[in-house]
Design a protein around this motif. Structure first.
Motif, PDB file in Angstrom:
ATOM      1  N   GLU A 196       0.835  -1.210   0.000  1.00 46.48           N
ATOM      2  CA  GLU A 196       0.000   0.000   0.000  1.00 46.48           C
ATOM      3  C   GLU A 196       0.866   1.255   0.000  1.00 46.48           C
ATOM      4  N   HIS A 197       1.968   1.219   0.735  1.00 46.24           N
ATOM      5  CA  HIS A 197       2.895   2.353   0.731  1.00 46.24           C
ATOM      6  C   HIS A 197       3.472   2.581  -0.661  1.00 46.24           C
ATOM      7  N   GLU A 198       3.891   1.496  -1.303  1.00 50.49           N
ATOM      8  CA  GLU A 198       4.457   1.614  -2.642  1.00 50.49           C
ATOM      9  C   GLU A 198       3.428   2.091  -3.651  1.00 50.49           C
ATOM     10  N   GLN A 199       2.195   1.642  -3.523  1.00 49.41           N
ATOM     11  CA  GLN A 199       1.138   2.078  -4.424  1.00 49.41           C
ATOM     12  C   GLN A 199       0.859   3.570  -4.241  1.00 49.41           C
ATOM     13  N   THR A 200       0.839   4.029  -3.005  1.00 44.21           N
ATOM     14  CA  THR A 200       0.621   5.452  -2.736  1.00 44.21           C
ATOM     15  C   THR A 200       1.767   6.286  -3.277  1.00 44.21           C
ATOM     16  N   TYR A 201       2.998   5.829  -3.062  1.00 46.12           N
ATOM     17  CA  TYR A 201       4.167   6.549  -3.566  1.00 46.12           C
ATOM     18  C   TYR A 201       4.151   6.619  -5.086  1.00 46.12           C
ATOM     19  N   ASN A 202       3.871   5.506  -5.744  1.00 39.97           N
ATOM     20  CA  ASN A 202       3.826   5.495  -7.207  1.00 39.97           C
ATOM     21  C   ASN A 202       2.719   6.398  -7.735  1.00 39.97           C
ATOM     22  N   GLY A 203       1.583   6.432  -7.055  1.00 40.99           N
ATOM     23  CA  GLY A 203       0.508   7.333  -7.453  1.00 40.99           C
ATOM     24  C   GLY A 203       0.904   8.792  -7.314  1.00 40.99           C
ATOM     25  N   PHE A 204       1.589   9.120  -6.220  1.00 41.57           N
ATOM     26  CA  PHE A 204       2.040  10.489  -6.003  1.00 41.57           C
ATOM     27  C   PHE A 204       3.060  10.908  -7.061  1.00 41.57           C
ATOM     28  N   VAL A 205       4.012  10.032  -7.356  1.00 40.98           N
ATOM     29  CA  VAL A 205       5.028  10.341  -8.368  1.00 40.98           C
ATOM     30  C   VAL A 205       4.373  10.526  -9.736  1.00 40.98           C
ATOM     31  N   SER A 206       3.402   9.685 -10.054  1.00 40.93           N
ATOM     32  CA  SER A 206       2.690   9.802 -11.324  1.00 40.93           C
ATOM     33  C   SER A 206       1.899  11.115 -11.404  1.00 40.93           C
ATOM     34  N   LEU A 207       1.257  11.482 -10.313  1.00 38.25           N
ATOM     35  CA  LEU A 207       0.502  12.731 -10.277  1.00 38.25           C
ATOM     36  C   LEU A 207       1.413  13.936 -10.465  1.00 38.25           C
ATOM     37  N   VAL A 208       2.552  13.937  -9.813  1.00 35.89           N
ATOM     38  CA  VAL A 208       3.501  15.052  -9.951  1.00 35.89           C
ATOM     39  C   VAL A 208       4.056  15.097 -11.366  1.00 35.89           C
ATOM     40  N   LYS A 209       4.382  13.927 -11.925  1.00 36.75           N
ATOM     41  CA  LYS A 209       4.942  13.868 -13.278  1.00 36.75           C
ATOM     42  C   LYS A 209       3.956  14.425 -14.299  1.00 36.75           C
ATOM     43  N   TRP A 210       2.713  13.942 -14.263  1.00 42.57           N
ATOM     44  CA  TRP A 210       1.741  14.388 -15.257  1.00 42.57           C
ATOM     45  C   TRP A 210       1.262  15.816 -14.993  1.00 42.57           C
TER      46      TRP A 210
ATOM     47  N   ILE B  38       4.035  17.889 -16.560  1.00 37.53           N
ATOM     48  CA  ILE B  38       3.933  17.826 -18.028  1.00 37.53           C
ATOM     49  C   ILE B  38       2.770  18.674 -18.513  1.00 37.53           C
ATOM     50  N   THR B  39       1.643  18.630 -17.823  1.00 42.05           N
ATOM     51  CA  THR B  39       0.482  19.413 -18.220  1.00 42.05           C
ATOM     52  C   THR B  39       0.759  20.908 -18.127  1.00 42.05           C
ATOM     53  N   LEU B  40       1.396  21.338 -17.041  1.00 33.10           N
ATOM     54  CA  LEU B  40       1.690  22.762 -16.896  1.00 33.10           C
ATOM     55  C   LEU B  40       2.701  23.247 -17.929  1.00 33.10           C
ATOM     56  N   VAL B  41       3.730  22.454 -18.203  1.00 31.62           N
ATOM     57  CA  VAL B  41       4.703  22.838 -19.221  1.00 31.62           C
ATOM     58  C   VAL B  41       4.043  22.882 -20.598  1.00 31.62           C
ATOM     59  N   SER B  42       3.189  21.917 -20.894  1.00 36.51           N
ATOM     60  CA  SER B  42       2.474  21.910 -22.173  1.00 36.51           C
ATOM     61  C   SER B  42       1.572  23.132 -22.304  1.00 36.51           C
ATOM     62  N   LEU B  43       0.933  23.484 -21.208  1.00 40.84           N
ATOM     63  CA  LEU B  43       0.057  24.659 -21.225  1.00 40.84           C
ATOM     64  C   LEU B  43       0.856  25.939 -21.469  1.00 40.84           C
ATOM     65  N   LEU B  44       2.011  26.065 -20.834  1.00 42.92           N
ATOM     66  CA  LEU B  44       2.845  27.248 -21.062  1.00 42.92           C
ATOM     67  C   LEU B  44       3.347  27.320 -22.497  1.00 42.92           C
TER      68      LEU B  44
ATOM     69  N   VAL C 100       1.511  18.275 -27.787  1.00 45.56           N
ATOM     70  CA  VAL C 100       2.572  18.083 -26.796  1.00 45.56           C
ATOM     71  C   VAL C 100       2.163  17.016 -25.779  1.00 45.56           C
ATOM     72  N   MET C 101       0.891  17.005 -25.366  1.00 41.78           N
ATOM     73  CA  MET C 101       0.432  16.003 -24.420  1.00 41.78           C
ATOM     74  C   MET C 101       0.467  14.598 -25.029  1.00 41.78           C
ATOM     75  N   ILE C 102       0.100  14.482 -26.295  1.00 44.85           N
ATOM     76  CA  ILE C 102       0.155  13.182 -26.977  1.00 44.85           C
ATOM     77  C   ILE C 102       1.602  12.732 -27.122  1.00 44.85           C
ATOM     78  N   ALA C 103       2.488  13.663 -27.472  1.00 39.96           N
ATOM     79  CA  ALA C 103       3.907  13.319 -27.588  1.00 39.96           C
ATOM     80  C   ALA C 103       4.458  12.855 -26.236  1.00 39.96           C
ATOM     81  N   ALA C 104       4.079  13.528 -25.159  1.00 38.56           N
ATOM     82  CA  ALA C 104       4.537  13.118 -23.820  1.00 38.56           C
ATOM     83  C   ALA C 104       4.011  11.743 -23.458  1.00 38.56           C
ATOM     84  N   TRP C 105       2.793  11.441 -23.848  1.00 38.05           N
ATOM     85  CA  TRP C 105       2.200  10.124 -23.566  1.00 38.05           C
ATOM     86  C   TRP C 105       3.023   9.015 -24.229  1.00 38.05           C
ATOM     87  N   PHE C 106       3.419   9.252 -25.504  1.00 36.54           N
ATOM     88  CA  PHE C 106       4.167   8.223 -26.207  1.00 36.54           C
ATOM     89  C   PHE C 106       5.625   8.160 -25.758  1.00 36.54           C
TER      90      PHE C 106
END
Length: 73
Positions: free
Chosen positions: A20-34, A37-43, A65-71
């Motif tokens: 559960e700790h690892e799942q929470t950490y991975n979710g947090f890292v994913s949220l920060v990463k995306w 990416i969203t804010l940089v794409s918006l700028l 830019v968002m599609i490119a980041a996804w791939f």
């Protein structure tokens, strides 16, 4: 002096829920990463829309830019 002994479950060596700790950490890292990416794409899209075209061209750049980041990621 006051008695500072703490007899909680953590002090007695209770087992932790590491998956559960690892799942929470991975979710947090994913949220920060995306989020980053969203804010940089918006700028980038706002700058492109301001200097080149307008809202429509900026929106197209944002989605590209968002599609490119996804791939890439």
């Amino acid at each position: 002096m006051a008695n500072t002994a703490n007899n909680t479950a953590l002090e007695l060596g209770a087992s932790m829920d590491y998956p559960e700790h690892e799942q929470t950490y991975n979710g947090f890292v994913s949220l920060v990463k995306w989020g980053t990416i969203t804010l940089v794409s918006l700028l980038i899209a706002m700058a492109f829309g301001f200097f080149v075209g307008g809202f429509i061209s900026g929106a197209v750049v944002f989605f590209l830019v968002m599609i490119a980041a996804w791939f890439i990621l």
